[in-house]
Motif scaffolding. Structure first.
Motif, PDB file in Angstrom:
ATOM      1  N   THR A 191     -10.704   5.450  -6.204  1.00  0.00           N
ATOM      2  CA  THR A 191      -9.693   4.438  -6.340  1.00  0.00           C
ATOM      3  C   THR A 191      -9.716   3.510  -4.914  1.00  0.00           C
ATOM      4  O   THR A 191      -9.627   2.341  -5.021  1.00  0.00           O
ATOM      5  CB  THR A 191      -8.190   4.874  -6.697  1.00  0.00           C
ATOM      6  OG1 THR A 191      -8.473   5.564  -7.876  1.00  0.00           O
ATOM      7  CG2 THR A 191      -7.313   3.692  -7.006  1.00  0.00           C
ATOM      8  N   LEU A 192      -9.503   4.073  -3.935  1.00  0.00           N
ATOM      9  CA  LEU A 192      -9.289   3.414  -2.852  1.00  0.00           C
ATOM     10  C   LEU A 192     -10.728   2.791  -2.307  1.00  0.00           C
ATOM     11  O   LEU A 192     -10.537   1.738  -1.778  1.00  0.00           O
ATOM     12  CB  LEU A 192      -8.809   4.146  -1.571  1.00  0.00           C
ATOM     13  CG  LEU A 192      -7.535   4.975  -1.629  1.00  0.00           C
ATOM     14  CD1 LEU A 192      -7.623   6.165  -0.509  1.00  0.00           C
ATOM     15  CD2 LEU A 192      -6.542   3.933  -1.257  1.00  0.00           C
TER      16      LEU A 192
ATOM     17  N   ASP B 183     -12.910   1.525  -4.376  1.00  0.00           N
ATOM     18  CA  ASP B 183     -12.868   0.219  -5.179  1.00  0.00           C
ATOM     19  C   ASP B 183     -11.885  -0.812  -4.648  1.00  0.00           C
ATOM     20  O   ASP B 183     -12.264  -2.057  -4.765  1.00  0.00           O
ATOM     21  CB  ASP B 183     -12.395   0.577  -6.527  1.00  0.00           C
ATOM     22  CG  ASP B 183     -13.476   1.601  -7.447  1.00  0.00           C
ATOM     23  OD1 ASP B 183     -14.582   1.662  -7.002  1.00  0.00           O
ATOM     24  OD2 ASP B 183     -13.115   2.159  -8.330  1.00  0.00           O
ATOM     25  N   SER B 184     -10.774  -0.445  -3.924  1.00  0.00           N
ATOM     26  CA  SER B 184      -9.839  -1.475  -3.644  1.00  0.00           C
ATOM     27  C   SER B 184     -10.474  -2.149  -2.406  1.00  0.00           C
ATOM     28  O   SER B 184      -9.832  -3.381  -2.114  1.00  0.00           O
ATOM     29  CB  SER B 184      -8.563  -0.882  -3.120  1.00  0.00           C
ATOM     30  OG  SER B 184      -8.593  -0.168  -2.176  1.00  0.00           O
TER      31      SER B 184
ATOM     32  N   PHE C 210       0.846  -1.148   0.087  1.00  0.00           N
ATOM     33  CA  PHE C 210      -0.007   0.092  -0.001  1.00  0.00           C
ATOM     34  C   PHE C 210       1.078   1.141   0.114  1.00  0.00           C
ATOM     35  O   PHE C 210       1.633   1.663   1.095  1.00  0.00           O
ATOM     36  CB  PHE C 210      -1.070  -0.062   1.046  1.00  0.00           C
ATOM     37  CG  PHE C 210      -1.994   1.297   1.219  1.00  0.00           C
ATOM     38  CD1 PHE C 210      -3.100   1.324   0.439  1.00  0.00           C
ATOM     39  CD2 PHE C 210      -1.428   2.320   1.921  1.00  0.00           C
ATOM     40  CE1 PHE C 210      -3.860   2.451   0.587  1.00  0.00           C
ATOM     41  CE2 PHE C 210      -2.136   3.505   1.764  1.00  0.00           C
ATOM     42  CZ  PHE C 210      -3.303   3.431   1.121  1.00  0.00           C
TER      43      PHE C 210
END
Length: 218
Positions: free
Chosen positions: A212-213, A215-216, A144
């Motif tokens: 983005t985060l 979605d992760s 990460f």
């Protein structure tokens, strides 16, 4: 689980720590060994093994005592013992790392990270999280590290954008890449985004980073 100051094992380990702090390693080891010999339950054995692991002369023995402490924790049927797991896994991971067994070290650093949400808030919890983070970085296992976020934080530090840093820096520094930590970072970035205190270009990067985060972890 709480340490009982009247517990004989705790008292012996406290005496051992005091001996170690005053430059008496042999006395410390003797006291920790005495605590181990007197331990008659898994919690007392965990306590003694933890301190014995810190006072071994060989890396192999250090690993074995750390594994003993971890296994004793597994045997305790009390949910609160999970607050010990991050530290115990961290110690095992470091012992494997010192023996150059990187696959085992990575596995246990990651396990430490996975239980880190059980740590209490405050200096102790932050110390353990820092140790886990440093271990993951040394072994190349900290996946990460979003470049966009790192660039933003570095820019905010350079330009002294204190409002942005006040939201983001705490969860950024303590982030171990677990869903729990990523969600805390998403929350911080969302609060920052809601203030609309950033220049347009940075605002867009933050909003994209939130997406983005999110979605992760879904």
């Amino acid at each position: 689980m709480q340490f009982d100051p009247d517990n004989k094992i705790v008292q012996l380990c406290t005496e051992g720590m005091n001996a170690a702090a005053t430059g008496q390693p042999e006395t410390a080891h003797r006291l920790f060994r005495q605590a181990w010999d007197l331990a008659d339950n898994d919690f007392d054995a965990l306590t003694a093994a933890h301190f014995l692991a810190r006072h071994q002369t060989s890396r192999e023995d250090t690993l074995q005592w750390n594994l003993e402490a971890l296994n004793r924790a597994f045997a305790i049927k009390d949910e609160t013992v999970k607050s010990f797991y991050p530290s115990l896994y961290l110690n095992v991971a470091k012992a494997y790392e010192d023996l150059s067994n990187l696959p085992a070290a990575v596995q246990h650093y990651q396990l430490a990270a996975s239980y880190s949400h059980h740590l209490p808030e405050g200096s102790y919890g932050n110390m353990i999280k820092t140790g886990i983070s440093n271990g993951l970085q040394r072994t190349g296992a900290n996946g990460f590290n979003p470049p966009v976020l790192e660039a933003l934080v570095n820019h905010w530090c350079e330009t002294k954008q204190l409002q942005a840093l006040s939201f983001v820096l705490p969860p950024y520094l303590s982030n171990l890449g677990t869903p729990h930590h990523i969600n805390k970072l998403i929350s911080a970035l969302s609060y920052l985004s809601a203030t609309r205190c950033l220049p347009v270009a940075e605002q867009e990067k933050v909003d994209q980073l939130i997406a983005t985060l999110s979605d992760s972890v879904h």
